[in-house]
Design an enzyme around this catalytic site. Sequence first.
Site, short mmCIF file in Angstrom:
data_model
loop_
_atom_site.label_atom_id
_atom_site.label_comp_id
_atom_site.label_asym_id
_atom_site.label_seq_id
_atom_site.Cartn_x
_atom_site.Cartn_y
_atom_site.Cartn_z
N SER B 215 -12.60 -10.71 -3.99
CA SER B 215 -13.06 -11.13 -2.67
C SER B 215 -14.48 -11.69 -2.77
O SER B 215 -15.12 -11.56 -3.79
CB SER B 215 -13.03 -9.94 -1.71
OG SER B 215 -14.15 -9.10 -1.92
N ASP B 272 0.41 -4.38 -6.20
CA ASP B 272 -0.26 -3.75 -5.07
C ASP B 272 0.74 -2.83 -4.40
O ASP B 272 1.33 -3.19 -3.39
CB ASP B 272 -0.76 -4.84 -4.12
CG ASP B 272 -2.07 -4.44 -3.46
OD1 ASP B 272 -2.52 -3.30 -3.67
OD2 ASP B 272 -2.63 -5.27 -2.72
#
Lengths: 517, 517
Positions: B215, B272
Amino acid sequence: MPDHSNRDGPRPSLRVRRVNLDTGRENVVVLSRRSSALRPDIFRGFSRVELQHGSKAQLATLLITDDDALVGPDEIGLSDPAFRRFAEPAGSLVTVSPAASPQSLDAVRRKIQGATFEPDEIEAIIRDLTHYRYSDMEIAAFLISSASFMTSRELLALVHAMAVAGTQLKWPSEIVVDKHCIGGIPGNRTSMIVVPIVAAHGLTIPKTSSRAITSPAGTADTMEVLARVDVSVEEMKEVVAACRGCLVWGGHVNLSPADDILISVERPLCLDTREQMVASIISKKIAAGSSHLLIDLPVGPTAKLANANEAMRLRKLFEFVGDQFGIAVEVITTDGRQPIGNGIGPVLEAADVMSVLSNEPGAPADLREKSLRLAAHLLEYDPQLRGGTGYARARELLDSGAALQKMQGIIDAQGPSTCRSDVGKLTYDVRAARDGTISEIDCLQLNRLARTAGAPIDKGAGIKLFCKIGDRVESGQPLYRIHAYDQSELDLVVSAATRDSGYVINARQPLPAEPTS
Amino acid sequence: MPDHSNRDGPRPSLRVRRVNLDTGRENVVVLSRRSSALRPDIFRGFSRVELQHGSKAQLATLLITDDDALVGPDEIGLSDPAFRRFAEPAGSLVTVSPAASPQSLDAVRRKIQGATFEPDEIEAIIRDLTHYRYSDMEIAAFLISSASFMTSRELLALVHAMAVAGTQLKWPSEIVVDKHCIGGIPGNRTSMIVVPIVAAHGLTIPKTSSRAITSPAGTADTMEVLARVDVSVEEMKEVVAACRGCLVWGGHVNLSPADDILISVERPLCLDTREQMVASIISKKIAAGSSHLLIDLPVGPTAKLANANEAMRLRKLFEFVGDQFGIAVEVITTDGRQPIGNGIGPVLEAADVMSVLSNEPGAPADLREKSLRLAAHLLEYDPQLRGGTGYARARELLDSGAALQKMQGIIDAQGPSTCRSDVGKLTYDVRAARDGTISEIDCLQLNRLARTAGAPIDKGAGIKLFCKIGDRVESGQPLYRIHAYDQSELDLVVSAATRDSGYVINARQPLPAEPTS
């Protein structure tokens, strides 16, 4: 969430430099931490980059250096495999961008979550694999996602995708026979006896073999003691045209290249599933143009298959997949409790083979018998041969010297061997620790010991067995002899064999004591 | 079949040399192809080696070189992480032997075949992981074997093993609160407002945060604009003793180190799973000594959770695991349809935070409201506080300037920031392509754009938003401003934003045409 949109806009160029690092299968590139054109810290979040030069593109894993002598700020260092595959000279200008995983990996992620693969997804995965677009980690993800569960439809799609990903051989004869053993048994060089018998009979048997990866010898390693095996597709075709058969290394023939890549990850992870084994073998045989295939499944406590039930499940899977692709597959189970033949290691195994072909009195009977049995099955594929006479015909070809003569023809056609072929002169005899009967031989341990002795790199290193299961031995009698070229290797293997010889000897039972009551 | 018996006998010694290669998490060593003491061709079959010096041992992945300038025949080259971890000076003599996979990987193979892990197997895996004994490929095998299916018993064993594998903090207060957001929403720096409010009230809130991996900013990156975050356990304890709260980077505190290692493989594979997310977060909070934990689950089309049902399943898993370990876990779902606050990137986000804490008129209302709501939940953990008054108390602490004063105290206690903190002067405004109402904002695309602009490495790079969902805009009106330090980064992000701005604008609908019939 997958992200395939990191290839944004124009990138500054870097000069290609070769970095002398053999990184195995994986493409690796090295970037300077002070790279003038790129931001390694930013790239690091991605860890994979894409090199571009004109229309040529290559994915690679990224390492960072602070050492200008290795890679300067204006350079990109390509490790050996990346340099070879990218095939641009040092000094060429390339652009480098952060790269996401190949798109086909999305299907792997869905498979991990419980979905099944569509055939076109498997095709895309195999295409990306063979173009070196997968990292080792990504290959592991594909293998493991498929290792727990694979539908028949997935398996067939995998076999097809692997078979068409490389060279596909065609032969003029309608019947093209082949044999394959799933491995694990030391010695066991039956192909080098079966091929000359079957070719002497007149059937086409274009045999490609692998080199050892974790075992002390593959058929290619052993044949290399006698002849050149490192041949191109064209040379292989010439040998088969002349001799009906060949015994070559498959490496340059590029049959099912995805298989070699998958194996390079399966081995270190010790993954070994039935589906992947079947896909590996059948895809190679489809690509090799085989019409009839005999598969040898050794069963034994230290073999790959521990019992008849496991062997049956594997047999059914081979038969099912073979049928779907129009290959006549026959599967036989064989005795895998101990090594076949007396030698373990290329030179020692080649000697076993030649003694059987030459009908020498001391030739190992187990290797001879097993080879005859396998050849008999293959000969029965000849429509001209009267049913049930395969074994007699095989024995006739072997006993008459026709098979030996055919082997000499194949050796001449492939060309002379160039490798060292003397037996290792440094030896050590491992001896029985007690009187008794040999009850077990650990195939895994003998493979390890022969490998520690230097095989297959040192052709003449390995083990020569003096006795087998059922033999009576006396304490101090030699069980086998270790051969090596190198003293330090010998020391290592002796120390390992002292800890575990691989042999179990049952002592003669003393008479039970008289009951005292 | 796994093979753990390759460590045979004494090996000749090689001299340690540092090879300037940053290989990330993985230990890598380089051997000369002409190594005087070892046989790289033989080693190659193994691909992993074990270095030994006295009682110290380390596993590493092997690369081969022909370049004596890199690694000579009597040397072994250790890449940066291997050199740092092995911690023996250059020139030290080490022995090197072929190494098989760690024994704990056998359990991973059984899991792949459908077995479940025993708690002691998971413990051994996590222990080997944190001692850098797993290759990336082996870590991938563990993660994927667990990704499809994990029992509650396995999950609890994983959380426990991860929690006890590193530092375990203890605090003098009975109530130790913490908050955690699962991420994915640009901006959203609520921790930096919640911590000062809660600490100003008097509860203990020792917050450790991560840096961004994929990110444009983590809380640690943003806090670093205002204060030092790179502190030791001892320093962290002093800050908390003085201020009740802190906002530090978790990297040096070594909480659940296995988590960072697992994440380093999960990220490139884009794995994930709910179980791994819960294990990651709860293990870190157990190690951090938290008694009460608030978890923020943003839900939205481009958030990590797409709908309320997914959020509910994850909430239940957090609650179940929290209960088992005696942590009071509360989970709330929040609006994850768009960024929170106006800034994306460390400097721009820090400005948002300070404007909220300073009660500036232009402070982003969504960031203020969300922070107050989260703080309210945490304050309710105080047994002294009258039920239902958490929100009012939070607002009081923010409006009165008590939270700002606490933040100044924390900044002073952690020490001054040493990083560049100016907003990127190179800018570009991305404008509305039509008149209409903003109906969607793609969080993933804005994260990518801010990252391409240089965040988080360039602290002042990123995006400043001018409008949000529901706002009416006219064609040509600026939607957001891109900031960068570097012209080539700006060019890249402008070209990416031109292709996809991340904003969807619904045009005013023309009146429907009159029916013609």
